[in-house]
Scaffold this motif. Structure first.
Motif, PDB file in Angstrom:
ATOM      1  N   GLN A   1       0.851  -1.183   0.000  1.00  0.00           N
ATOM      2  CA  GLN A   1       0.000   0.000   0.000  1.00  0.00           C
ATOM      3  C   GLN A   1       0.886   1.232   0.000  1.00  0.00           C
ATOM      4  N   ILE A   2       0.590   2.151  -0.922  1.00  0.00           N
ATOM      5  CA  ILE A   2       1.313   3.419  -1.003  1.00  0.00           C
ATOM      6  C   ILE A   2       0.280   4.537  -0.950  1.00  0.00           C
ATOM      7  N   VAL A   3       0.484   5.468  -0.018  1.00  0.00           N
ATOM      8  CA  VAL A   3      -0.421   6.602   0.151  1.00  0.00           C
ATOM      9  C   VAL A   3       0.426   7.862   0.252  1.00  0.00           C
ATOM     10  N   GLY A   4      -0.014   8.910  -0.398  1.00  0.00           N
ATOM     11  CA  GLY A   4       0.670  10.198  -0.333  1.00  0.00           C
ATOM     12  C   GLY A   4      -0.225  11.287  -0.888  1.00  0.00           C
ATOM     13  N   HIS A   5       0.346  12.439  -1.141  1.00  0.00           N
ATOM     14  CA  HIS A   5      -0.380  13.571  -1.717  1.00  0.00           C
ATOM     15  C   HIS A   5       0.343  14.039  -2.968  1.00  0.00           C
ATOM     16  N   ALA A   6      -0.434  14.351  -3.991  1.00  0.00           N
ATOM     17  CA  ALA A   6       0.152  14.909  -5.208  1.00  0.00           C
ATOM     18  C   ALA A   6       0.657  16.320  -4.922  1.00  0.00           C
ATOM     19  N   GLN A   7       1.725  16.696  -5.581  1.00  0.00           N
ATOM     20  CA  GLN A   7       2.289  18.043  -5.440  1.00  0.00           C
ATOM     21  C   GLN A   7       1.205  19.066  -5.782  1.00  0.00           C
ATOM     22  N   PRO A   8       0.936  20.015  -4.898  1.00  0.00           N
ATOM     23  CA  PRO A   8      -0.137  20.971  -5.193  1.00  0.00           C
ATOM     24  C   PRO A   8       0.275  22.009  -6.234  1.00  0.00           C
ATOM     25  N   VAL A   9      -0.605  22.231  -7.175  1.00  0.00           N
ATOM     26  CA  VAL A   9      -0.464  23.324  -8.130  1.00  0.00           C
ATOM     27  C   VAL A   9      -1.382  24.458  -7.687  1.00  0.00           C
ATOM     28  N   ILE A  10      -2.556  24.067  -7.182  1.00  0.00           N
ATOM     29  CA  ILE A  10      -3.519  25.011  -6.637  1.00  0.00           C
ATOM     30  C   ILE A  10      -3.233  25.116  -5.138  1.00  0.00           C
ATOM     31  N   PRO A  11      -2.916  26.286  -4.633  1.00  0.00           N
ATOM     32  CA  PRO A  11      -2.578  26.424  -3.213  1.00  0.00           C
ATOM     33  C   PRO A  11      -3.700  25.903  -2.309  1.00  0.00           C
ATOM     34  N   GLY A  12      -3.291  25.065  -1.337  1.00  0.00           N
ATOM     35  CA  GLY A  12      -4.246  24.527  -0.384  1.00  0.00           C
ATOM     36  C   GLY A  12      -4.967  23.278  -0.842  1.00  0.00           C
ATOM     37  N   PHE A  13      -4.760  22.835  -2.057  1.00  0.00           N
ATOM     38  CA  PHE A  13      -5.437  21.654  -2.598  1.00  0.00           C
ATOM     39  C   PHE A  13      -4.389  20.592  -2.874  1.00  0.00           C
ATOM     40  N   GLU A  14      -4.367  19.556  -2.029  1.00  0.00           N
ATOM     41  CA  GLU A  14      -3.410  18.461  -2.177  1.00  0.00           C
ATOM     42  C   GLU A  14      -4.170  17.158  -2.396  1.00  0.00           C
ATOM     43  N   PRO A  15      -4.368  16.759  -3.641  1.00  0.00           N
ATOM     44  CA  PRO A  15      -5.119  15.533  -3.907  1.00  0.00           C
ATOM     45  C   PRO A  15      -4.415  14.304  -3.330  1.00  0.00           C
ATOM     46  N   VAL A  16      -5.196  13.418  -2.742  1.00  0.00           N
ATOM     47  CA  VAL A  16      -4.658  12.196  -2.156  1.00  0.00           C
ATOM     48  C   VAL A  16      -4.425  11.169  -3.254  1.00  0.00           C
ATOM     49  N   VAL A  17      -3.292  10.497  -3.161  1.00  0.00           N
ATOM     50  CA  VAL A  17      -2.957   9.397  -4.060  1.00  0.00           C
ATOM     51  C   VAL A  17      -2.815   8.156  -3.200  1.00  0.00           C
ATOM     52  N   GLY A  18      -3.540   7.124  -3.536  1.00  0.00           N
ATOM     53  CA  GLY A  18      -3.446   5.880  -2.780  1.00  0.00           C
ATOM     54  C   GLY A  18      -3.624   4.680  -3.685  1.00  0.00           C
ATOM     55  N   VAL A  19      -2.812   3.668  -3.466  1.00  0.00           N
ATOM     56  CA  VAL A  19      -2.897   2.456  -4.267  1.00  0.00           C
ATOM     57  C   VAL A  19      -2.578   1.258  -3.373  1.00  0.00           C
ATOM     58  N   THR A  20      -3.285   0.168  -3.608  1.00  0.00           N
ATOM     59  CA  THR A  20      -3.034  -1.078  -2.894  1.00  0.00           C
ATOM     60  C   THR A  20      -2.946  -2.203  -3.919  1.00  0.00           C
ATOM     61  N   VAL A  21      -1.903  -3.007  -3.815  1.00  0.00           N
ATOM     62  CA  VAL A  21      -1.691  -4.144  -4.711  1.00  0.00           C
ATOM     63  C   VAL A  21      -1.523  -5.394  -3.855  1.00  0.00           C
ATOM     64  N   THR A  22      -2.261  -6.439  -4.185  1.00  0.00           N
ATOM     65  CA  THR A  22      -2.145  -7.725  -3.493  1.00  0.00           C
ATOM     66  C   THR A  22      -1.853  -8.798  -4.526  1.00  0.00           C
ATOM     67  N   VAL A  23      -0.800  -9.581  -4.284  1.00  0.00           N
ATOM     68  CA  VAL A  23      -0.420 -10.662  -5.190  1.00  0.00           C
ATOM     69  C   VAL A  23      -0.147 -11.926  -4.357  1.00  0.00           C
ATOM     70  N   PRO A  24      -0.273 -13.096  -4.977  1.00  0.00           N
ATOM     71  CA  PRO A  24       0.061 -14.331  -4.246  1.00  0.00           C
ATOM     72  C   PRO A  24       1.572 -14.504  -4.123  1.00  0.00           C
ATOM     73  N   VAL A  25       1.985 -15.170  -3.061  1.00  0.00           N
ATOM     74  CA  VAL A  25       3.392 -15.477  -2.855  1.00  0.00           C
ATOM     75  C   VAL A  25       3.785 -16.622  -3.779  1.00  0.00           C
ATOM     76  N   GLU A  26       4.975 -16.514  -4.345  1.00  0.00           N
ATOM     77  CA  GLU A  26       5.478 -17.558  -5.224  1.00  0.00           C
ATOM     78  C   GLU A  26       5.747 -18.818  -4.403  1.00  0.00           C
ATOM     79  N   PRO A  27       5.201 -19.944  -4.815  1.00  0.00           N
ATOM     80  CA  PRO A  27       5.440 -21.178  -4.036  1.00  0.00           C
ATOM     81  C   PRO A  27       6.856 -21.700  -4.193  1.00  0.00           C
ATOM     82  N   ALA A  28       7.333 -22.375  -3.161  1.00  0.00           N
ATOM     83  CA  ALA A  28       8.648 -22.987  -3.229  1.00  0.00           C
ATOM     84  C   ALA A  28       8.564 -24.193  -4.151  1.00  0.00           C
ATOM     85  N   THR A  29       9.571 -24.342  -4.986  1.00  0.00           N
ATOM     86  CA  THR A  29       9.536 -25.471  -5.928  1.00  0.00           C
ATOM     87  C   THR A  29      10.398 -26.617  -5.447  1.00  0.00           C
TER      88      THR A  29
END
Length: 115
Positions: free
Chosen positions: A87-115
């Motif tokens: 999970q990565i969460v942060g704020h985009a660099q503001p261009v409009i003063p006082g407005f910081e859009p939230v950026v958030g992403v979550t990625v879930t993947v299976p663990v590679e099995p042992a062979t």
């Protein structure tokens, strides 16, 4: 066209241009966050890897691709016996003063099995 109409039109063009630039900056931050989360998940899912290796990969990708477009990124990598979640969460660099859009992403993947 009167002076008031011209001034109003210029103000509207400036507002729309600023909103467009803010949208582009947010898009760059969101894309870079998704890329970093995908790479971190792939790094942490291989046999013998740890959550720390995924965390390091995410920070490396964020520094290289996003730079200062994503402010205060918080990276969380959780690895269980079956899945890796990044999970990565942060704020985009503001261009409009006082407005910081939230950026958030979550990625879930299976663990590679042992062979």
């Amino acid at each position: 066209m009167t002076t008031i109409e011209a001034t109003g039109g210029l103000v509207m063009m400036f507002v729309l241009l600023t909103l467009g630039v803010q949208l582009v900056v947010w898009g760059i931050a969101a894309y870079g966050s998704r890329l970093a989360a995908d790479h971190a998940a792939q790094a942490a899912r291989v046999h013998g890897a740890t959550a720390a290796s995924g965390h390091a990969e995410a920070n490396l990708i964020l520094a290289g691709t996003v730079g200062r477009k994503l402010r205060d990124p918080q990276v969380t990598v959780a690895r269980t016996t079956t899945t890796v979640t990044v999970q990565i969460v942060g704020h985009a660099q503001p261009v409009i003063p006082g407005f910081e859009p939230v950026v958030g992403v979550t990625v879930t993947v299976p663990v590679e099995p042992a062979t």
